[in-house]
Design an enzyme around this catalytic site. Structure first.
Site, PDB file in Angstrom:
ATOM      1  N   HIS A   1      -1.657  -5.564   1.410  1.00 18.41           N
ATOM      2  CA  HIS A   1      -2.922  -6.276   1.179  1.00 18.41           C
ATOM      3  C   HIS A   1      -2.627  -7.688   0.684  1.00 18.41           C
ATOM      4  CE1 HIS A   1      -6.747  -7.480  -0.632  1.00 18.41           C
ATOM      5  NE2 HIS A   1      -6.025  -7.834  -1.685  1.00 18.41           N
TER       6      HIS A   1
ATOM      7  N   ARG B   1      -1.644 -14.641   3.925  1.00 20.35           N
ATOM      8  CA  ARG B   1      -2.394 -13.942   4.983  1.00 20.35           C
ATOM      9  C   ARG B   1      -1.705 -14.143   6.342  1.00 20.35           C
ATOM     10  NH1 ARG B   1      -6.915 -10.650   3.837  1.00 20.35           N
ATOM     11  NH2 ARG B   1      -8.083 -11.529   5.585  1.00 20.35           N
TER      12      ARG B   1
ATOM     13  N   LYS C   1       0.843  -1.192   0.000  1.00 21.73           N
ATOM     14  CA  LYS C   1       0.000   0.000   0.000  1.00 21.73           C
ATOM     15  C   LYS C   1       0.886   1.253   0.000  1.00 21.73           C
ATOM     16  CE  LYS C   1      -3.827  -2.458   2.272  1.00 21.73           C
ATOM     17  NZ  LYS C   1      -4.676  -2.551   3.481  1.00 21.73           N
TER      18      LYS C   1
ATOM     19  N   ASN D   1      -1.777  -0.130   7.224  1.00 18.58           N
ATOM     20  CA  ASN D   1      -1.253  -1.474   7.525  1.00 18.58           C
ATOM     21  C   ASN D   1      -0.419  -2.094   6.403  1.00 18.58           C
ATOM     22  OD1 ASN D   1      -3.402  -2.060   5.884  1.00 18.58           O
ATOM     23  ND2 ASN D   1      -4.488  -3.355   7.357  1.00 18.58           N
TER      24      ASN D   1
ATOM     25  N   GLU E   1      -8.758 -10.550  -8.226  1.00 22.30           N
ATOM     26  CA  GLU E   1      -7.949  -9.356  -8.013  1.00 22.30           C
ATOM     27  C   GLU E   1      -6.772  -9.283  -8.983  1.00 22.30           C
ATOM     28  OE1 GLU E   1      -7.132  -9.447  -3.781  1.00 22.30           O
ATOM     29  OE2 GLU E   1      -9.250  -9.172  -3.295  1.00 22.30           O
TER      30      GLU E   1
ATOM     31  N   ARG F   1       2.753  -7.081   9.240  1.00 18.64           N
ATOM     32  CA  ARG F   1       2.075  -6.011   9.984  1.00 18.64           C
ATOM     33  C   ARG F   1       2.528  -5.975  11.446  1.00 18.64           C
ATOM     34  NH1 ARG F   1      -3.844  -7.323   7.362  1.00 18.64           N
ATOM     35  NH2 ARG F   1      -3.691  -5.968   5.519  1.00 18.64           N
TER      36      ARG F   1
ATOM     37  N   PHE G   1     -15.590   3.373   7.162  1.00 14.88           N
ATOM     38  CA  PHE G   1     -14.224   3.766   6.814  1.00 14.88           C
ATOM     39  C   PHE G   1     -13.936   3.718   5.312  1.00 14.88           C
ATOM     40  CE2 PHE G   1     -14.050  -0.790   7.992  1.00 14.88           C
ATOM     41  CZ  PHE G   1     -13.482  -1.332   6.846  1.00 14.88           C
TER      42      PHE G   1
ATOM     43  N   THR H   1      -5.553  -7.794  10.412  1.00 14.33           N
ATOM     44  CA  THR H   1      -5.796  -6.437   9.892  1.00 14.33           C
ATOM     45  C   THR H   1      -5.240  -5.334  10.801  1.00 14.33           C
ATOM     46  OG1 THR H   1      -7.815  -7.340   8.925  1.00 14.33           O
ATOM     47  CG2 THR H   1      -7.608  -4.947   8.937  1.00 14.33           C
TER      48      THR H   1
ATOM     49  N   TYR I   1     -12.280  -2.860  -3.488  1.00 18.35           N
ATOM     50  CA  TYR I   1     -12.844  -2.918  -2.142  1.00 18.35           C
ATOM     51  C   TYR I   1     -14.377  -2.852  -2.136  1.00 18.35           C
ATOM     52  CZ  TYR I   1      -8.256  -2.540   0.169  1.00 18.35           C
ATOM     53  OH  TYR I   1      -6.984  -2.779   0.641  1.00 18.35           O
TER      54      TYR I   1
HETATM   55  P1  RTP Z   1      -6.642  -6.259   3.071  1.00 16.47           P
HETATM   56  O1  RTP Z   1      -7.906  -6.538   2.280  1.00 16.47           O
HETATM   57  O2  RTP Z   1      -6.088  -4.883   2.818  1.00 16.47           O
HETATM   58  O3  RTP Z   1      -5.623  -7.341   2.988  1.00 16.47           O
HETATM   59  O4  RTP Z   1      -7.078  -6.188   4.591  1.00 16.47           O
HETATM   60  P2  RTP Z   1      -7.862  -7.225   5.470  1.00 16.47           P
HETATM   61  O5  RTP Z   1      -8.459  -8.311   4.663  1.00 16.47           O
HETATM   62  O6  RTP Z   1      -6.939  -7.574   6.570  1.00 16.47           O
HETATM   63  O7  RTP Z   1      -9.009  -6.283   6.048  1.00 16.47           O
HETATM   64  P3  RTP Z   1     -10.440  -5.862   5.473  1.00 16.47           P
HETATM   65  O8  RTP Z   1     -11.417  -6.034   6.576  1.00 16.47           O
HETATM   66  O9  RTP Z   1     -10.721  -6.488   4.148  1.00 16.47           O
HETATM   67  O10 RTP Z   1     -10.232  -4.293   5.281  1.00 16.47           O
HETATM   68  C1  RTP Z   1      -9.536  -3.808   4.174  1.00 16.47           C
HETATM   69  C2  RTP Z   1      -8.647  -2.662   4.596  1.00 16.47           C
HETATM   70  O11 RTP Z   1      -9.457  -1.571   5.027  1.00 16.47           O
HETATM   71  C3  RTP Z   1      -8.776  -0.862   6.054  1.00 16.47           C
HETATM   72  N1  RTP Z   1      -9.599  -0.847   7.262  1.00 16.47           N
HETATM   73  N2  RTP Z   1      -9.779   0.225   7.987  1.00 16.47           N
HETATM   74  N3  RTP Z   1     -11.779   0.278  11.018  1.00 16.47           N
HETATM   75  C4  RTP Z   1     -11.022   0.777  10.061  1.00 16.47           C
HETATM   76  O12 RTP Z   1     -10.680   1.941  10.024  1.00 16.47           O
HETATM   77  C5  RTP Z   1     -10.578  -0.129   9.006  1.00 16.47           C
HETATM   78  N4  RTP Z   1     -10.886  -1.411   8.907  1.00 16.47           N
HETATM   79  C6  RTP Z   1     -10.275  -1.871   7.798  1.00 16.47           C
HETATM   80  C7  RTP Z   1      -7.454  -1.570   6.299  1.00 16.47           C
HETATM   81  O13 RTP Z   1      -6.440  -0.921   5.518  1.00 16.47           O
HETATM   82  C8  RTP Z   1      -7.725  -2.962   5.774  1.00 16.47           C
HETATM   83  O14 RTP Z   1      -6.530  -3.605   5.423  1.00 16.47           O
END
Ligand code: RTP
Length: 155
Positions: free
Chosen positions: A122, A92, A16, A119, A133, A109, A64, A98, A56
């Site tokens: 991705h 992962r 990112k 973070n 993707e 992370r 968010f 996350t 997304y």
């Molecule tokens: P990624 O898709 O980036 O690998 O992340 P992830 O599966 O670990 O998390 P996901 O729930 O899919 O969320 C995607 C990205 O959104 C941002 N995020 N911000 N509460 C918040 O402010 C919040 N929650 C999620 C993070 O950058 C997360 O990686």
């Protein structure tokens, strides 16, 4: 579950904008290389808003979401396609959960980040999303098939 862990899969990994700005690109690539996965796509890319929203789209209803789109489009990202046995779940694990404060030390992370909204990386969450993707972020001619010299020990 066992069968899927033994399956050759592909996953979309992305450094990112904060990861690039902080000089963590080499470190992040290195972790996937050392694990034994195969890089099949790599580019530096300024993500347009529309692509970020498509990537997304499942998070569209989250509070968010606008901040997330702003974050992902705030500067160039490093797009990667990685291939390997069980690569989706393993990536992962290497990335960590996350929220970086909850991510285990030893994960990307856990070692390199503090905030959920910064973070650094991705990783696709399923083999289906891995394919989706990669198709979203790369054109077909940007993906290269090749055979690593050490392949017999890794595959
Ligand atoms: P990624 O898709 O980036 O690998 O992340 P992830 O599966 O670990 O998390 P996901 O729930 O899919 O969320 C995607 C990205 O959104 C941002 N995020 N911000 N509460 C918040 O402010 C919040 N929650 C999620 C993070 O950058 C997360 O990686």
């Amino acid at each position: 579950l066992v069968a899927s862990m033994e399956e050759v899969q592909e996953t979309y990994i992305m450094v990112k904008p904060d990861g690039l700005q902080r000089g963590l690109v080499g470190e992040i690539i290195s972790r996937f290389e050392k694990k034994g996965f195969k890089l099949t796509g790599l580019k530096l890319f300024q993500c347009p808003k529309q692509l970020a929203e498509e990537h997304y789209k499942d998070l569209k209803a989250k509070p968010f979401f606008p901040k997330l789109i702003e974050y992902i489009t705030s500067g160039p990202v490093v797009c990667m396609a990685w291939e390997g046995v069980g690569v989706v779940a393993s990536a992962r694990k290497l990335i960590g959960v996350t929220n970086p404060l909850q991510a285990e030390p030893g994960t990307i992370r856990g070692d390199l980040a503090v905030q959920t909204g910064r973070n650094v990386v991705h990783g696709s969450d399923s083999p289906e999303n891995g394919k989706r993707e990669i198709a979203l972020w790369f054109t077909e001619d940007e993906i290269c098939q090749w055979t690593p010299a050490q392949a017999p020990w890794l595959r």
